[in-house]
Write a protein that holds these residues in place. Structure first.
Motif, PDB file in Angstrom:
ATOM      1  N   UNK A 159       0.850  -1.189   0.000  1.00 41.49           N
ATOM      2  CA  UNK A 159       0.000   0.000   0.000  1.00 41.49           C
ATOM      3  C   UNK A 159       0.881   1.232   0.000  1.00 41.49           C
ATOM      4  N   UNK A 160       0.554   2.196  -0.868  1.00 38.87           N
ATOM      5  CA  UNK A 160       1.331   3.431  -0.979  1.00 38.87           C
ATOM      6  C   UNK A 160       0.453   4.613  -0.581  1.00 38.87           C
ATOM      7  N   UNK A 161       0.952   5.427   0.339  1.00 38.81           N
ATOM      8  CA  UNK A 161       0.246   6.611   0.832  1.00 38.81           C
ATOM      9  C   UNK A 161       1.076   7.854   0.551  1.00 38.81           C
ATOM     10  N   UNK A 162       0.430   9.000   0.604  1.00 33.82           N
ATOM     11  CA  UNK A 162       1.144  10.269   0.518  1.00 33.82           C
ATOM     12  C   UNK A 162       0.416  11.289   1.384  1.00 33.82           C
ATOM     13  N   UNK A 163       0.890  12.515   1.402  1.00 31.27           N
ATOM     14  CA  UNK A 163       0.305  13.494   2.315  1.00 31.27           C
ATOM     15  C   UNK A 163      -1.106  13.896   1.895  1.00 31.27           C
ATOM     16  N   UNK A 164      -1.901  14.340   2.872  1.00 29.28           N
ATOM     17  CA  UNK A 164      -3.251  14.793   2.598  1.00 29.28           C
ATOM     18  C   UNK A 164      -3.213  16.013   1.680  1.00 29.28           C
ATOM     19  N   UNK A 165      -4.298  16.239   0.954  1.00 30.69           N
ATOM     20  CA  UNK A 165      -4.363  17.302  -0.052  1.00 30.69           C
ATOM     21  C   UNK A 165      -3.166  17.203  -1.007  1.00 30.69           C
ATOM     22  N   UNK A 166      -3.000  16.069  -1.668  1.00 30.23           N
ATOM     23  CA  UNK A 166      -1.786  15.819  -2.451  1.00 30.23           C
ATOM     24  C   UNK A 166      -1.639  16.712  -3.667  1.00 30.23           C
ATOM     25  N   UNK A 167      -0.390  17.073  -3.966  1.00 31.49           N
ATOM     26  CA  UNK A 167      -0.051  17.849  -5.149  1.00 31.49           C
ATOM     27  C   UNK A 167       0.498  16.913  -6.220  1.00 31.49           C
ATOM     28  N   UNK A 201       5.858  12.694   2.245  1.00 31.48           N
ATOM     29  CA  UNK A 201       5.202  13.071   3.505  1.00 31.48           C
ATOM     30  C   UNK A 201       6.258  13.185   4.590  1.00 31.48           C
ATOM     31  N   UNK A 202       6.493  14.407   5.060  1.00 30.29           N
ATOM     32  CA  UNK A 202       7.563  14.645   6.024  1.00 30.29           C
ATOM     33  C   UNK A 202       7.198  14.205   7.430  1.00 30.29           C
ATOM     34  N   UNK A 203       5.909  14.233   7.745  1.00 26.93           N
ATOM     35  CA  UNK A 203       5.467  13.922   9.095  1.00 26.93           C
ATOM     36  C   UNK A 203       4.318  12.913   9.071  1.00 26.93           C
ATOM     37  N   UNK A 204       4.250  12.122  10.122  1.00 30.19           N
ATOM     38  CA  UNK A 204       3.210  11.103  10.230  1.00 30.19           C
ATOM     39  C   UNK A 204       1.818  11.708  10.258  1.00 30.19           C
ATOM     40  N   UNK A 205       1.681  12.905  10.859  1.00 27.81           N
ATOM     41  CA  UNK A 205       0.342  13.502  10.967  1.00 27.81           C
ATOM     42  C   UNK A 205      -0.239  13.901   9.609  1.00 27.81           C
ATOM     43  N   UNK A 206       0.607  13.977   8.575  1.00 29.37           N
ATOM     44  CA  UNK A 206       0.110  14.283   7.228  1.00 29.37           C
ATOM     45  C   UNK A 206      -0.550  13.075   6.584  1.00 29.37           C
ATOM     46  N   UNK A 207      -0.472  11.923   7.255  1.00 29.10           N
ATOM     47  CA  UNK A 207      -1.036  10.676   6.732  1.00 29.10           C
ATOM     48  C   UNK A 207      -2.267  10.226   7.507  1.00 29.10           C
ATOM     49  N   UNK A 208      -2.745  11.061   8.405  1.00 26.10           N
ATOM     50  CA  UNK A 208      -3.821  10.647   9.304  1.00 26.10           C
ATOM     51  C   UNK A 208      -5.102  10.267   8.582  1.00 26.10           C
ATOM     52  N   UNK A 209      -5.282  10.739   7.347  1.00 28.50           N
ATOM     53  CA  UNK A 209      -6.468  10.369   6.562  1.00 28.50           C
ATOM     54  C   UNK A 209      -6.541   8.866   6.339  1.00 28.50           C
ATOM     55  N   UNK A 210      -5.382   8.180   6.428  1.00 28.51           N
ATOM     56  CA  UNK A 210      -5.322   6.745   6.145  1.00 28.51           C
ATOM     57  C   UNK A 210      -5.679   5.887   7.354  1.00 28.51           C
ATOM     58  N   UNK A 211      -6.054   6.522   8.460  1.00 27.01           N
ATOM     59  CA  UNK A 211      -6.485   5.766   9.633  1.00 27.01           C
ATOM     60  C   UNK A 211      -5.391   4.877  10.192  1.00 27.01           C
ATOM     61  N   UNK A 212      -5.722   3.619  10.447  1.00 27.32           N
ATOM     62  CA  UNK A 212      -4.786   2.700  11.094  1.00 27.32           C
ATOM     63  C   UNK A 212      -3.520   2.477  10.262  1.00 27.32           C
ATOM     64  N   UNK A 213      -3.614   2.652   8.953  1.00 25.67           N
ATOM     65  CA  UNK A 213      -2.441   2.407   8.104  1.00 25.67           C
ATOM     66  C   UNK A 213      -1.366   3.472   8.295  1.00 25.67           C
ATOM     67  N   UNK A 214      -1.758   4.643   8.788  1.00 23.96           N
ATOM     68  CA  UNK A 214      -0.778   5.704   9.062  1.00 23.96           C
ATOM     69  C   UNK A 214       0.113   5.337  10.242  1.00 23.96           C
ATOM     70  N   UNK A 215      -0.332   4.390  11.057  1.00 27.20           N
ATOM     71  CA  UNK A 215       0.432   3.980  12.235  1.00 27.20           C
ATOM     72  C   UNK A 215       1.385   2.833  11.949  1.00 27.20           C
ATOM     73  N   UNK A 216       1.359   2.315  10.735  1.00 22.96           N
ATOM     74  CA  UNK A 216       2.213   1.160  10.430  1.00 22.96           C
ATOM     75  C   UNK A 216       3.024   1.402   9.147  1.00 22.96           C
ATOM     76  N   UNK A 217       3.574   2.610   9.028  1.00 23.36           N
ATOM     77  CA  UNK A 217       4.404   2.928   7.861  1.00 23.36           C
ATOM     78  C   UNK A 217       5.725   2.156   7.964  1.00 23.36           C
ATOM     79  N   UNK A 218       6.021   1.366   6.960  1.00 24.00           N
ATOM     80  CA  UNK A 218       7.258   0.587   6.949  1.00 24.00           C
ATOM     81  C   UNK A 218       8.405   1.334   6.276  1.00 24.00           C
ATOM     82  N   UNK A 219       8.083   2.052   5.192  1.00 18.78           N
ATOM     83  CA  UNK A 219       9.105   2.736   4.398  1.00 18.78           C
ATOM     84  C   UNK A 219       8.622   4.138   4.077  1.00 18.78           C
TER      85      UNK A 219
END
Length: 325
Positions: A26-34, A87-105
């Motif tokens: 799964x790939x995530x990025x910061x909220x309000x992505x550019x 995404x420089x900070x974990x809080x920018x990923x909070x939209x992803x719910x539980x997955x924001x807490x288990x970032x591997x890379x």
């Protein structure tokens, strides 16, 4: 050809090794992505899919402006790896719910330590775009530079360099773009789509923003706000709003700018830009935000007028400081 220094190449190989050994990613990025966020995510996703991986991208809300790069997939179940890009900070990923807490890379070009990544990180602030670092990882994976991969990576590079016009543009920005071209990709249509095509509503909103903005310090500092009334009058979309982040800075004589807008949760989102001297990231970090020296942002849980006065004061003070040095 190798890009960046040996530490970046080594970190990219480590990231690639983890990706090679994973099946579902799964790939995530910061909220309000550019464009860099979305391009980095889908560039990596398409490369992984070409290698037979079950890879998907979750952006939160659909991003219509960049929908041509790939499908936004709502995550479900377990993943072998969860990766964040740009995404420089974990809080920018909070939209992803539980997955924001288990970032591997994490792969990013913002200043930061990436301590929220559990297994590996690739962070290089000298990169103009996260997409440049993703490209290095793709090369380490040995993945084919397909049209989809090239378009996504090029989108990231031109978005964060403003089509090679910003001062953050580096040798790698040109070198990687040249390598994409050598693989057969022509970015002309994408540049036209992103930089030469405007909606009527974005132009209407731009006009309203300009007429409502205030200029200070003989025109070197400008602050503007986007209100719900302005959005309704222009019939503007979120994509229209996002396209204006650097507009006020582009005005002749402006050194630094801020645009404020109330987000869906009632907080005030601030986008700051500077031209040559003011470090807007330093200002935004004071209020829990961050970004780059010339482009940064933060959020205030305050009324619009209070947030406006704070940012006005900060920009004027920062400009006066560099002017008097």
């Amino acid at each position: 050809m190798n890009y960046f220094n040996g530490d970046v190449i080594s970190a990219a190989k480590t990231v690639a090794d983890y990706l090679k050994n994973a099946g579902r990613i799964l790939i995530l990025t910061h909220e309000n992505p550019d464009g860099d966020a979305v391009g980095s995510a889908f560039g990596l996703c398409h490369a992984l899919r070409a290698l037979g991986k079950d890879a998907s991208v979750f952006l939160g809300e659909p991003c219509e402006r960049f929908a041509f790069l790939g499908d936004n997939s709502v995550p479900s179940g377990e993943y072998d790896l969860v990766v964040s890009v740009d995404a420089a900070e974990k809080n920018l990923l909070k939209y992803a719910g539980k997955y924001a807490d288990i970032i591997d890379i994490t792969i990013d070009h913002h200043p930061g330590r990436g301590d929220f990544a559990r297994k590996a990180k690739l962070i290089e602030p000298s990169a103009a775009a996260a997409a440049e670092l993703v490209f290095v990882v793709i090369k380490a994976l040995g993945a084919k530079l397909s049209f989809e991969v090239c378009e996504a990576i090029f989108c990231g590079i031109v978005s964060d360099t403003n089509c090679f016009r910003y001062k953050n543009t580096c040798a790698e920005s040109y070198g990687i773009s040249a390598e994409l071209a050598e693989s057969g990709y022509n970015g002309g249509e994408l540049i036209k789509r992103l930089f030469e095509t405007r909606t009527k509503s974005s132009i209407e909103l731009e006009t309203l923003l300009f007429h409502g903005a205030e200029f200070f310090c003989d025109g070197a500092v400008v602050v503007g706000k986007i209100t719900g009334e302005m959005i309704e009058k222009a019939q503007a979309t979120e994509d229209d709003i996002g396209s204006l982040s650097g507009f006020l800075r582009s005005i002749e004589g402006v050194e630094c700018s801020a645009i404020l807008k109330k987000n869906g949760s009632g907080e005030i989102k601030v986008s700051t830009r500077s031209e040559n001297f003011v470090d807007v990231s330093e200002i935004c970090r004071k209020y829990g935000g961050g970004g780059h020296v010339r482009a940064a942002g933060c959020v205030f849980a305050l009324p619009m007028d209070e947030a406006y006065e704070i940012m006005k004061g900060e920009l004027i003070a920062a400009y006066d400081k560099v002017r008097n040095n």
